[in-house]
Enzyme design. Structure first.
Site, PDB file in Angstrom:
ATOM      1  N   GLY A  11       0.840  -1.202   0.000  1.00 33.68           N
ATOM      2  CA  GLY A  11       0.000   0.000   0.000  1.00 33.68           C
ATOM      3  C   GLY A  11       0.866   1.240   0.000  1.00 33.68           C
ATOM      4  N   GLY A  13      -0.424   4.554   0.222  1.00 30.11           N
ATOM      5  CA  GLY A  13      -1.107   5.756   0.708  1.00 30.11           C
ATOM      6  C   GLY A  13      -0.205   6.408   1.758  1.00 30.11           C
ATOM      7  N   GLY A  14      -0.790   7.298   2.547  1.00 33.87           N
ATOM      8  CA  GLY A  14       0.014   8.020   3.541  1.00 33.87           C
ATOM      9  C   GLY A  14       0.723   7.092   4.514  1.00 33.87           C
ATOM     10  N   GLY A  16       1.558   3.838   4.198  1.00 31.73           N
ATOM     11  CA  GLY A  16       2.596   3.031   3.552  1.00 31.73           C
ATOM     12  C   GLY A  16       3.815   3.861   3.198  1.00 31.73           C
ATOM     13  N   PHE A 115     -12.872  21.515  13.954  1.00 33.25           N
ATOM     14  CA  PHE A 115     -13.382  20.267  13.388  1.00 33.25           C
ATOM     15  C   PHE A 115     -14.213  19.555  14.444  1.00 33.25           C
ATOM     16  CE2 PHE A 115     -12.678  17.439   9.725  1.00 33.25           C
ATOM     17  CZ  PHE A 115     -12.268  18.362   8.774  1.00 33.25           C
ATOM     18  N   GLN A 235     -17.714   4.020  10.612  1.00 35.00           N
ATOM     19  CA  GLN A 235     -18.169   5.409  10.694  1.00 35.00           C
ATOM     20  C   GLN A 235     -18.951   5.850   9.458  1.00 35.00           C
ATOM     21  OE1 GLN A 235     -15.311   9.019  10.505  1.00 35.00           O
ATOM     22  NE2 GLN A 235     -16.110   8.950  12.576  1.00 35.00           N
ATOM     23  N   HIS A 237     -20.097   9.278   7.787  1.00 34.52           N
ATOM     24  CA  HIS A 237     -19.852  10.728   7.841  1.00 34.52           C
ATOM     25  C   HIS A 237     -21.169  11.427   7.515  1.00 34.52           C
ATOM     26  CE1 HIS A 237     -18.319  14.644   6.771  1.00 34.52           C
ATOM     27  NE2 HIS A 237     -17.096  14.298   7.093  1.00 34.52           N
ATOM     28  N   LEU A 247     -17.987  12.932  -0.561  1.00 34.76           N
ATOM     29  CA  LEU A 247     -17.869  13.634   0.714  1.00 34.76           C
ATOM     30  C   LEU A 247     -17.821  15.143   0.564  1.00 34.76           C
ATOM     31  CD1 LEU A 247     -17.401  12.720   3.717  1.00 34.76           C
ATOM     32  CD2 LEU A 247     -15.120  13.626   3.401  1.00 34.76           C
ATOM     33  N   GLU A 250     -16.055  17.853   6.675  1.00 35.88           N
ATOM     34  CA  GLU A 250     -16.441  18.551   7.898  1.00 35.88           C
ATOM     35  C   GLU A 250     -15.822  19.945   7.941  1.00 35.88           C
ATOM     36  OE1 GLU A 250     -16.827  15.611  11.123  1.00 35.88           O
ATOM     37  OE2 GLU A 250     -15.321  16.889  12.055  1.00 35.88           O
ATOM     38  N   ARG A 281     -19.052  12.738  14.579  1.00 32.40           N
ATOM     39  CA  ARG A 281     -19.790  12.266  13.406  1.00 32.40           C
ATOM     40  C   ARG A 281     -20.895  11.272  13.729  1.00 32.40           C
ATOM     41  NH1 ARG A 281     -14.415  11.754   9.621  1.00 32.40           N
ATOM     42  NH2 ARG A 281     -14.212  13.983   9.371  1.00 32.40           N
ATOM     43  N   HIS A 347     -17.856   5.844   5.593  1.00 33.10           N
ATOM     44  CA  HIS A 347     -16.647   6.647   5.441  1.00 33.10           C
ATOM     45  C   HIS A 347     -15.378   5.983   5.955  1.00 33.10           C
ATOM     46  CE1 HIS A 347     -14.460  10.351   4.955  1.00 33.10           C
ATOM     47  NE2 HIS A 347     -14.176  10.436   6.241  1.00 33.10           N
ATOM     48  N   GLU A 378      -5.460   3.016   7.925  1.00 32.51           N
ATOM     49  CA  GLU A 378      -6.863   2.632   8.117  1.00 32.51           C
ATOM     50  C   GLU A 378      -7.043   1.126   8.185  1.00 32.51           C
ATOM     51  OE1 GLU A 378      -9.669   4.891   5.786  1.00 32.51           O
ATOM     52  OE2 GLU A 378     -11.293   3.523   6.314  1.00 32.51           O
ATOM     53  N   ARG A 389     -14.188   7.649  15.253  1.00 29.97           N
ATOM     54  CA  ARG A 389     -13.003   8.481  15.008  1.00 29.97           C
ATOM     55  C   ARG A 389     -13.406   9.950  14.903  1.00 29.97           C
ATOM     56  NH1 ARG A 389     -10.627  10.816  10.433  1.00 29.97           N
ATOM     57  NH2 ARG A 389     -11.913   9.771   8.884  1.00 29.97           N
ATOM     58  N   SER A 394      -7.440  10.631  11.334  1.00 29.83           N
ATOM     59  CA  SER A 394      -6.914   9.522  10.533  1.00 29.83           C
ATOM     60  C   SER A 394      -5.596   9.927   9.895  1.00 29.83           C
ATOM     61  CB  SER A 394      -7.902   9.092   9.447  1.00 29.83           C
ATOM     62  OG  SER A 394      -7.257   8.151   8.621  1.00 29.83           O
ATOM     63  N   LEU A 395      -5.531  11.148   9.395  1.00 34.45           N
ATOM     64  CA  LEU A 395      -4.267  11.572   8.783  1.00 34.45           C
ATOM     65  C   LEU A 395      -3.144  11.559   9.831  1.00 34.45           C
ATOM     66  CD1 LEU A 395      -5.417  14.391   6.300  1.00 34.45           C
ATOM     67  CD2 LEU A 395      -4.872  12.005   5.816  1.00 34.45           C
TER      68      LEU A 395
HETATM   69  C1  LIG Z   1     -13.213  11.711   0.896  1.00 37.45           C
HETATM   70  C2  LIG Z   1     -12.411  11.502   2.144  1.00 37.45           C
HETATM   71  C3  LIG Z   1     -11.958  12.588   2.861  1.00 37.45           C
HETATM   72  C4  LIG Z   1     -11.197  12.403   4.008  1.00 37.45           C
HETATM   73  N1  LIG Z   1     -10.730  13.485   4.707  1.00 37.45           N
HETATM   74  C5  LIG Z   1      -9.962  13.291   5.813  1.00 37.45           C
HETATM   75  C6  LIG Z   1      -9.420  14.405   6.529  1.00 37.45           C
HETATM   76  O1  LIG Z   1      -9.600  15.555   6.152  1.00 37.45           O
HETATM   77  N2  LIG Z   1      -8.670  14.149   7.626  1.00 37.45           N
HETATM   78  C7  LIG Z   1      -8.438  12.879   8.072  1.00 37.45           C
HETATM   79  O2  LIG Z   1      -7.761  12.712   9.078  1.00 37.45           O
HETATM   80  N3  LIG Z   1      -8.923  11.811   7.404  1.00 37.45           N
HETATM   81  C8  LIG Z   1      -9.671  11.984   6.284  1.00 37.45           C
HETATM   82  N4  LIG Z   1     -10.151  10.901   5.604  1.00 37.45           N
HETATM   83  C9  LIG Z   1      -9.713   9.551   6.004  1.00 37.45           C
HETATM   84  C10 LIG Z   1      -8.287   9.327   5.516  1.00 37.45           C
HETATM   85  O3  LIG Z   1      -8.068  10.008   4.301  1.00 37.45           O
HETATM   86  C11 LIG Z   1      -7.970   7.853   5.294  1.00 37.45           C
HETATM   87  O4  LIG Z   1      -8.383   7.113   6.400  1.00 37.45           O
HETATM   88  C12 LIG Z   1      -6.466   7.659   5.116  1.00 37.45           C
HETATM   89  O5  LIG Z   1      -5.974   8.523   4.125  1.00 37.45           O
HETATM   90  C13 LIG Z   1      -6.111   6.225   4.789  1.00 37.45           C
HETATM   91  O6  LIG Z   1      -4.745   6.161   4.475  1.00 37.45           O
HETATM   92  P1  LIG Z   1      -4.009   4.776   4.307  1.00 37.45           P
HETATM   93  O7  LIG Z   1      -2.596   5.093   3.997  1.00 37.45           O
HETATM   94  O8  LIG Z   1      -4.312   3.914   5.462  1.00 37.45           O
HETATM   95  O9  LIG Z   1      -4.725   4.114   3.046  1.00 37.45           O
HETATM   96  P2  LIG Z   1      -4.939   4.617   1.531  1.00 37.45           P
HETATM   97  O10 LIG Z   1      -4.492   6.010   1.316  1.00 37.45           O
HETATM   98  O11 LIG Z   1      -6.350   4.263   1.196  1.00 37.45           O
HETATM   99  O12 LIG Z   1      -3.947   3.696   0.729  1.00 37.45           O
HETATM  100  C14 LIG Z   1      -4.167   2.314   0.587  1.00 37.45           C
HETATM  101  C15 LIG Z   1      -3.103   1.765  -0.322  1.00 37.45           C
HETATM  102  O13 LIG Z   1      -3.186   0.355  -0.314  1.00 37.45           O
HETATM  103  C16 LIG Z   1      -3.071  -0.131  -1.631  1.00 37.45           C
HETATM  104  N5  LIG Z   1      -3.731  -1.429  -1.682  1.00 37.45           N
HETATM  105  C17 LIG Z   1      -4.962  -1.774  -1.243  1.00 37.45           C
HETATM  106  N6  LIG Z   1      -5.184  -3.069  -1.461  1.00 37.45           N
HETATM  107  C18 LIG Z   1      -4.077  -3.573  -2.041  1.00 37.45           C
HETATM  108  C19 LIG Z   1      -3.700  -4.850  -2.516  1.00 37.45           C
HETATM  109  N7  LIG Z   1      -4.506  -5.924  -2.446  1.00 37.45           N
HETATM  110  N8  LIG Z   1      -2.472  -4.998  -3.062  1.00 37.45           N
HETATM  111  C20 LIG Z   1      -1.623  -3.945  -3.182  1.00 37.45           C
HETATM  112  N9  LIG Z   1      -1.939  -2.716  -2.748  1.00 37.45           N
HETATM  113  C21 LIG Z   1      -3.144  -2.541  -2.186  1.00 37.45           C
HETATM  114  C22 LIG Z   1      -3.690   0.951  -2.495  1.00 37.45           C
HETATM  115  O14 LIG Z   1      -3.206   0.875  -3.818  1.00 37.45           O
HETATM  116  C23 LIG Z   1      -3.200   2.200  -1.775  1.00 37.45           C
HETATM  117  O15 LIG Z   1      -1.928   2.544  -2.244  1.00 37.45           O
HETATM  118  C24 LIG Z   1     -10.917  11.097   4.451  1.00 37.45           C
HETATM  119  C25 LIG Z   1     -11.375   9.987   3.726  1.00 37.45           C
HETATM  120  C26 LIG Z   1     -12.134  10.193   2.588  1.00 37.45           C
HETATM  121  C27 LIG Z   1     -12.653   8.995   1.870  1.00 37.45           C
END
Ligand SMILES: Cc1cc2nc3c(=O)[nH]c(=O)nc-3n(C[C@H](O)[C@H](O)[C@H](O)COP(=O)(O)OP(=O)(O)OC[C@H]3O[C@@H](n4cnc5c(N)ncnc54)[C@H](O)[C@@H]3O)c2cc1C
Length: 574
Positions: A11, A13-14, A16, A115, A235, A237, A247, A250, A281, A347, A378, A389, A394-395
């Site tokens: 993964g 995302g943030g 990873g 918030f 959750q 939202h 979304l 907030e 929420r 959400h 997450e 939450r 989450s960030l």
């Molecule tokens: C619209 C929206 C707005 C939000 N706003 C906020 C905010 O303002 N503040 C806040 O704190 N939180 C917010 N959140 C929540 C927050 O953004 C997320 O909980 C957080 O970014 C999740 O980050 P992560 O790194 O855990 O996962 P993600 O960023 O979802 O990354 C998951 C990664 O896993 C990879 N992956 C998944 N499955 C597989 C697989 N089988 N094989 C290989 N790779 C895989 C994907 O490719 C991706 O790279 C928001 C969420 C949403 C949906």
């Protein structure tokens, strides 16, 4: 094909990327992602990241901690929450030093806004704690972290879909992934693996979550005998665009927008007299549904209005540019002049893969770690969010615990050699793929997914009771039977997204089972888990975390205690 690394991050995302960055100077590190990294869902985060910087007014990490514990309905582990709130501050400054373009106060400090559930002096009034980059905070975090990882030679495998976790002699030994471009299976053999695969909002029909958020990491470890924690807490939202779920952060309410019912009444005055529209929420989502049930939805439909008309052009354009654009694009509404139809949208998964405070995955009530296996973001449950939450947390979670898991894994790879690898590590993945590709069934995957999402929305979302949950249990049996009869039209190897979507659907069904069983057993209401047949929180019997295992006879539940350090559970009033 076998690849060997010191550490793997699943993964990008943030969570990873932060773990990868920490590990990058300690060994050979690969990040495997089913999406191109900057398409990860962190990029969708809008409103901000919470940290008690105190740039506009007095603030303290202890106040942040209190709010988080209270927001969690006292289910969060308080030692973990303390780490979250203390380390949030240095994390935000790290982001600033790495180049993240935060919005600024007139004197040039990082700008902060109120918030939901974030208060000063232990609940007295809202406080400005969310650090933001307009309403594109997640996008900026993702770009900043990705650049840092590239600079530090993290090796990326983009569009590789992880299907299985390898465990050898009690140690995590790597993963098996399918390369989307070729359809080939690859074994990644490593000393340490960090799962950071995000959430599973696609279990519900109305959701803010992108198509890819199917809980793969949770499902893959569950199928290898590792439990999931607190999955009954999901959750909703309060402000998703009606029917679409997209979304509206907030941050809109943080900047002063309010919710109104069909009479134009600011109904949150009746539900949360102190924090009003900025209550947590779970409470706001329930309030919206109560208004709708009591006939005060708009036009007798399932929605209420979000009113931004009084904020003025400058606030909309400078602080909420993306969400106002969404409203114009998807609804054809001008938010400066018209009211916006909103309804609660699925959400965020509070539950996930259980970890300790260093991101080590723990596999039982005694917190026994599985050596070499980590989880963050997450997909993990530390647990800092408990039953509900708070926005912006989450960030913080993904970065604070992404970093802690990366740091611990860096020590682990120094002290350990590569674990053994079985002769046929890909066997199980090969079987899954072969079974799906050779199926002669008649059911369309898209139809099964739609049924799952609609039924979960109807029977296991904001409100639940024994009747709806038992009905959902029965529906899941039907859905499983249909899944066993699924048909795949695309039998090719290259870019077979249909195959992978059906794999994801299988995982969503497993996770729905876990959610429903946990929710049935938890005979109380706490945070986002609202049982209409047990409307009160019951600390005597349920101040504990659920652990759900997938066994031969279905889901088995166990429990472990909640860590309480500073704040004794109290009734939650806002
Ligand atoms: C619209 C929206 C707005 C939000 N706003 C906020 C905010 O303002 N503040 C806040 O704190 N939180 C917010 N959140 C929540 C927050 O953004 C997320 O909980 C957080 O970014 C999740 O980050 P992560 O790194 O855990 O996962 P993600 O960023 O979802 O990354 C998951 C990664 O896993 C990879 N992956 C998944 N499955 C597989 C697989 N089988 N094989 C290989 N790779 C895989 C994907 O490719 C991706 O790279 C928001 C969420 C949403 C949906």
């Amino acid at each position: 094909m076998v690849h060997r690394y010191d550490a793997l991050i699943i993964g990008a995302g943030g969570a990873g990327l932060m773990a990868a960055l920490q590990l990058s100077s300690h060994g050979r590190v690969a990040a495997i992602s089913k999406l191109y990294p900057t398409r990860s869902h962190t990029g969708a985060a809008q409103g901000g990241i919470g940290a008690a910087l105190g740039n506009h007014e007095e603030d303290h990490w202890e106040w942040h901690m209190f709010d988080t514990v209270k927001g969690s309905d006292y289910l969060a582990d308080q030692d973990a929450v303390e780490i979250l709130c203390r380390e949030a501050i240095e994390t935000v400054y790290d982001l600033e030093h790495w180049g993240l373009p935060f919005s600024r106060t007139p004197e040039g400090k990082i700008a902060q806004r109120p918030f939901g559930g974030h208060t000063r002096e232990f609940g007295k009034a809202p406080v400005r704690r969310s650090c933001y980059a307009a309403d594109r905070t997640g996008h900026m975090i993702l770009q900043t972290m990705y650049q840092q990882c590239l600079k530090n030679q993290v090796h990326f495998y983009d569009e590789y879909h992880v299907l299985d976790l390898l465990i050898e002699q009690g140690r995590c030994a790597g993963v098996v992934a399918l390369c989307l471009a070729t359809g080939e299976l690859h074994t990644f053999h490593a000393k340490a693996v960090v799962f950071a695969t995000g959430g599973c909002g696609r279990m519900f029909s109305v959701t803010s979550n992108a198509h890819a958020l199917t809980g793969d990491g949770m499902g893959v470890v569950l199928r290898r005998g590792i439990p999931l924690e607190d999955m009954e807490f999901f959750q909703f939202h309060p402000t998703g665009i009606y029917k679409m779920g997209i979304l509206l952060s907030e941050a809109a309410r943080g900047e002063g927008s309010v919710l109104r019912n069909k009479n134009g009444e600011r109904f949150m005055e009746r539900y949360a007299p102190t924090l009003l529209d900025l209550a947590p929420r779970d409470m706001v989502s329930r309030a919206i549904y109560r208004e709708i049930r009591e006939g005060r939805g708009i036009g007798g439909k399932n929605y209420v209005h979000l009113d931004m008309t009084h904020l003025g052009r400058e606030v909309l354009d400078m602080k909420l540019p993306d969400i106002t654009d969404f409203v114009r694009t998807y609804l054809g509404i001008e938010p400066a002049k018209e009211l916006i139809p909103v309804q609660p949208t699925a959400h965020y998964a509070m539950g996930g893969i259980p970890t300790d405070n260093d991101g080590r995955v723990v596999i039982d009530e005694k917190h026994t770690p599985l050596p070499g296996l980590y989880a963050a973001g997450e997909t993990a449950c530390v647990s800092v969010h408990g039953a509900n939450r708070l926005g912006t947390n989450s960030l913080v979670d993904i970065l604070v615990f992404g970093r802690r898991s990366g740091r611990h894994a860096a020590r682990f790879i120094k002290e350990n050699d590569l674990p053994p690898l079985s002769a046929k590590p890909e066997e199980r993945s090969r079987e899954i793929i072969a079974r799906l590709l050779s199926s002669q069934g008649q059911e369309r995957g898209a139809d099964i997914r739609e049924s799952l999402q609609n039924e979960m929305m109807d029977k296991a979302s904001v409100f639940r009771d024994a009747g709806t949950l038992m009905a959902m249990r029965e529906k899941l049996k039907e859905i499983r039977d249909r899944y066993a009869n699924v048909k795949i039209e695309d039998r090719g190897a290259k870019y077979n997204t249909q195959l992978l979507e059906i794999f994801e659907l299988g995982i969503l069904i497993d996770l729905a089972d876990v959610l429903v069983e946990g929710a049935l057993a938890r005979q109380e209401s706490r945070g986002a888990h609202s049982r209409e047949d047990f409307p009160k929180r019951d600390d005597a019997n349920f101040l504990k975390h659920t652990l759900a295992y997938l066994g031969p006879r279905g889901i088995q539940l166990a429990y472990k205690p909640v860590t309480v350090t500073r704040f004794e559970p109290k009734e939650r009033k806002y």
